[in-house]
Scaffold this motif. Sequence first.
Motif, PDB file in Angstrom:
ATOM      1  N   VAL A 162      67.199  44.336  -7.387  1.00 15.62           N
ATOM      2  CA  VAL A 162      67.160  44.133  -8.832  1.00 15.62           C
ATOM      3  C   VAL A 162      68.493  43.530  -9.263  1.00 15.62           C
ATOM      4  N   THR A 163      68.439  42.422 -10.005  1.00 17.95           N
ATOM      5  CA  THR A 163      69.654  41.750 -10.465  1.00 17.95           C
ATOM      6  C   THR A 163      69.890  41.910 -11.959  1.00 17.95           C
ATOM      7  N   ALA A 164      68.859  42.291 -12.711  1.00 14.22           N
ATOM      8  CA  ALA A 164      68.992  42.498 -14.159  1.00 14.22           C
ATOM      9  C   ALA A 164      67.820  43.327 -14.658  1.00 14.22           C
ATOM     10  N   VAL A 165      68.062  44.057 -15.751  1.00  8.77           N
ATOM     11  CA  VAL A 165      67.002  44.826 -16.407  1.00  8.77           C
ATOM     12  C   VAL A 165      67.105  44.557 -17.902  1.00  8.77           C
ATOM     13  N   HIS A 166      65.970  44.297 -18.532  1.00 12.81           N
ATOM     14  CA  HIS A 166      65.903  44.061 -19.973  1.00 12.81           C
ATOM     15  C   HIS A 166      64.809  44.942 -20.581  1.00 12.81           C
ATOM     16  N   ILE A 167      65.036  45.363 -21.801  1.00 18.23           N
ATOM     17  CA  ILE A 167      64.021  46.086 -22.561  1.00 18.23           C
ATOM     18  C   ILE A 167      63.477  45.109 -23.599  1.00 18.23           C
ATOM     19  N   CYS A 168      62.197  44.841 -23.511  1.00 15.82           N
ATOM     20  CA  CYS A 168      61.519  43.911 -24.426  1.00 15.82           C
ATOM     21  C   CYS A 168      60.372  44.650 -25.108  1.00 15.82           C
ATOM     22  N   TRP A 169      59.751  43.987 -26.046  1.00 22.22           N
ATOM     23  CA  TRP A 169      58.494  44.479 -26.607  1.00 22.22           C
ATOM     24  C   TRP A 169      57.576  43.304 -26.864  1.00 22.22           C
ATOM     25  N   VAL A 170      56.304  43.606 -26.917  1.00 24.78           N
ATOM     26  CA  VAL A 170      55.289  42.574 -27.144  1.00 24.78           C
ATOM     27  C   VAL A 170      55.336  42.202 -28.624  1.00 24.78           C
ATOM     28  N   ILE A 171      55.700  40.945 -28.886  1.00 22.48           N
ATOM     29  CA  ILE A 171      55.806  40.483 -30.276  1.00 22.48           C
ATOM     30  C   ILE A 171      54.545  39.759 -30.726  1.00 22.48           C
ATOM     31  N   ASP A 172      53.816  39.195 -29.771  1.00 23.09           N
ATOM     32  CA  ASP A 172      52.598  38.459 -30.119  1.00 23.09           C
ATOM     33  C   ASP A 172      51.568  38.702 -29.032  1.00 23.09           C
ATOM     34  N   GLU A 173      50.351  38.923 -29.423  1.00 29.58           N
ATOM     35  CA  GLU A 173      49.273  39.195 -28.466  1.00 29.58           C
ATOM     36  C   GLU A 173      48.191  38.134 -28.562  1.00 29.58           C
ATOM     37  N   ALA A 174      47.354  38.102 -27.543  1.00 28.62           N
ATOM     38  CA  ALA A 174      46.237  37.155 -27.461  1.00 28.62           C
ATOM     39  C   ALA A 174      46.738  35.712 -27.493  1.00 28.62           C
TER      40      ALA A 174
ATOM     41  N   LEU B 139      66.676  43.157 -24.598  1.00 24.32           N
ATOM     42  CA  LEU B 139      67.997  43.760 -24.671  1.00 24.32           C
ATOM     43  C   LEU B 139      68.438  44.043 -23.240  1.00 24.32           C
ATOM     44  N   ALA B 140      69.550  43.443 -22.834  1.00 24.39           N
ATOM     45  CA  ALA B 140      70.038  43.630 -21.471  1.00 24.39           C
ATOM     46  C   ALA B 140      70.589  45.045 -21.308  1.00 24.39           C
ATOM     47  N   VAL B 141      70.209  45.688 -20.229  1.00 31.28           N
ATOM     48  CA  VAL B 141      70.765  46.987 -19.866  1.00 31.28           C
ATOM     49  C   VAL B 141      71.998  46.711 -19.023  1.00 31.28           C
ATOM     50  N   THR B 142      73.157  47.155 -19.504  1.00 31.88           N
ATOM     51  CA  THR B 142      74.408  46.879 -18.819  1.00 31.88           C
ATOM     52  C   THR B 142      74.485  47.616 -17.505  1.00 31.88           C
ATOM     53  N   ALA B 143      74.882  46.897 -16.467  1.00 35.07           N
ATOM     54  CA  ALA B 143      74.985  47.484 -15.125  1.00 35.07           C
ATOM     55  C   ALA B 143      76.439  47.781 -14.821  1.00 35.07           C
ATOM     56  N   THR B 144      76.823  49.037 -14.974  1.00 28.26           N
ATOM     57  CA  THR B 144      78.165  49.457 -14.594  1.00 28.26           C
ATOM     58  C   THR B 144      78.069  50.547 -13.540  1.00 28.26           C
ATOM     59  N   ASP B 145      78.995  50.538 -12.633  1.00 31.06           N
ATOM     60  CA  ASP B 145      79.036  51.535 -11.577  1.00 31.06           C
ATOM     61  C   ASP B 145      80.494  51.677 -11.168  1.00 31.06           C
ATOM     62  N   THR B 146      81.200  52.566 -11.833  1.00 30.40           N
ATOM     63  CA  THR B 146      82.645  52.651 -11.677  1.00 30.40           C
ATOM     64  C   THR B 146      83.110  53.511 -10.510  1.00 30.40           C
TER      65      THR B 146
END
Length: 102
Positions: A68-80, A94-101
């Motif tokens: 996995v190189t990126a994760v985003h949270i989206c929602w369905v804005i238009d259907e059909a 919305l990008a989920v920030t990947a931090t691992d300190t």
Amino acid sequence: MAYVSQGFKLLVGSLSGVGMTNLWLLDSTDAIATVNTSNYVSDGYKKGARQGDIVLVRTRTSTMTGAVTAVHICWVIDEATGTDTLGVDLTDGLAVTATDTD
């Protein structure tokens, strides 16, 4: 790479019936800028995705089972969407920030 239908899966169906939100997972090797174009998920409406449903998008390396190189949270804005009215359109995400300190 093009959309792969098997990469779009229902994670949690609406527990309260009509009008409630579903949670979906989309695994793709395409960048979010491609995934969020109208009708990219060309069978989303057919599978049951509706306006307001949440979609977790995992961008992977060159294969559907790759890292996995990126994760985003989206929602369905238009259907059909699409000429066959079987697809959906996702928000930009919305990008989920990947931090691992550690």
